[in-house]
Design an enzyme around this catalytic site. Structure first.
Site, PDB file in Angstrom:
ATOM      1  CE  LYS A 124      36.957  48.629  47.822  1.00  0.00           C
ATOM      2  NZ  LYS A 124      37.892  47.583  47.371  1.00  0.00           N
ATOM      3  NE  ARG A 168      31.764  45.306  45.370  1.00  0.00           N
ATOM      4  CZ  ARG A 168      32.432  45.417  46.519  1.00  0.00           C
ATOM      5  NH1 ARG A 168      32.055  46.250  47.437  1.00  0.00           N
ATOM      6  NH2 ARG A 168      33.494  44.679  46.733  1.00  0.00           N
ATOM      7  NE  ARG A 219      41.190  41.990  54.014  1.00  0.00           N
ATOM      8  CZ  ARG A 219      40.363  42.501  53.113  1.00  0.00           C
ATOM      9  NH1 ARG A 219      40.238  43.809  52.996  1.00  0.00           N
ATOM     10  NH2 ARG A 219      39.691  41.712  52.308  1.00  0.00           N
ATOM     11  NE  ARG A 230      36.488  40.489  53.847  1.00  0.00           N
ATOM     12  CZ  ARG A 230      36.438  41.521  53.017  1.00  0.00           C
ATOM     13  NH1 ARG A 230      36.735  42.743  53.446  1.00  0.00           N
ATOM     14  NH2 ARG A 230      36.096  41.355  51.763  1.00  0.00           N
ATOM     15  NE  ARG A 259      36.731  39.769  47.736  1.00  0.00           N
ATOM     16  CZ  ARG A 259      37.648  39.741  48.709  1.00  0.00           C
ATOM     17  NH1 ARG A 259      38.145  38.586  49.116  1.00  0.00           N
ATOM     18  NH2 ARG A 259      38.053  40.847  49.276  1.00  0.00           N
TER      19      ARG A 259
END
Ligand code: AP5
Length: 214
Positions: free
Chosen positions: A13, A87, A126, A160, A171
């Site tokens: 996203k 969400r 990431r 993160r 998540r």
């Protein structure tokens, strides 16, 4: 044009939103980025959300709806990209009302479809530029060999706190329990468009462009 990018953690996203900002002069509204900013600033709200985010739970509807409400006033440029919002069904209903209150509407909801197995590798690999937010991946989009961000030249890269397998599983669970019902909601509103998020980043960009231009 106002659009939502929806998909599980690591679906792409943020990566795709940045491209739409560059190519269509749109405004990216990422509730994840807004919450991380609040957390890093040490504000009262930031302290409340820090643990929730680290666990991979959802922050309350009230907080995130308030964050979005603040951003809808002013110059709308090429339109809004809602990244990571809504969400929950309550957030989706609130978004419709907020857009209407500023004379706007939702034009499309793009679902980025990615197999769950691929998400672990995406999330654990990431990193982002600490200065401009450019997204990298250890394998698929590596940081430049000179250690400087390809976009802004900064050399401060971040990972993160919630990008670990334990938080990711939580998540994902939150996504399937609370966010995936929105796919049916937006399908019924005639707004849902599905894109193969497993394809190469540039191919995904082209698929989204085709979905938006059709
Ligand atoms: P948020 O920041 O929104 O995180 P997320 O939804 O878990 O999504 P990510 O940012 O992890 O993934 P992405 O889909 O943007 O993937 P990316 O492009 O980076 O939310 C974080 C937390 O904040 C939540 O857990 C919650 O606590 C809270 N929160 C936020 N919004 C909320 C809300 N509305 N309500 C309540 N709580 C909220 O890509 C991932 C990696 O894959 C990158 O390394 C990238 O380079 C790579 N990649 C991307 N595309 C491809 C591709 N096509 N091929 C190969 N690699 C790719």
């Amino acid at each position: 044009m106002n659009i939502i990018l929806v998909g599980p953690p690591g679906a792409g996203k943020g990566t795709q939103a940045r491209h739409l900002v560059e190519t269509r002069n749109m405004i990216q509204l990422s509730t994840g980025d807004m919450l991380r900013e609040a957390r890093d600033s040490g504000s009262e709200m930031g302290q409340v959300v820090a643990d929730v985010m680290a666990r991979g739970d959802l922050v309350t509807d009230e907080i995130v709806i308030g964050l979005i409400r603040e951003r809808l006033e002013g110059d709308k440029k090429g339109g809004f990209i809602f990244d990571g919002f809504p969400r929950t069904l309550a957030q989706a209903v609130a978004l419709g009302e907020l857009l209407e209150s500023v004379g706007e509407k939702l034009d499309a909801v793009i679902e980025l479809r990615v197999r769950d197995e691929a998400l672990v590798a995406r999330i654990t690999g990431r990193s982002t530029c600490g200065n401009c937010g450019e997204v990298y991946h250890d394998v698929t989009a590596p940081q430049p060999a000179d250690g400087k961000c390809a976009i802004c030249g900064a050399s401060d890269f971040k990972r993160r706190a919630d990008d670990n397998e334990t938080s990711l599983m939580n998540r994902l669970m939150e996504y399937y329990k609370k966010t995936s019902p929105l796919l049916g909601y937006y399908f019924a509103h005639g707004l849902l468009k599905r894109v193969d998020g497993l394809a190469d980043i540039k191919v995904v960009q082209a698929s989204i462009a085709a979905a938006l231009d059709n």
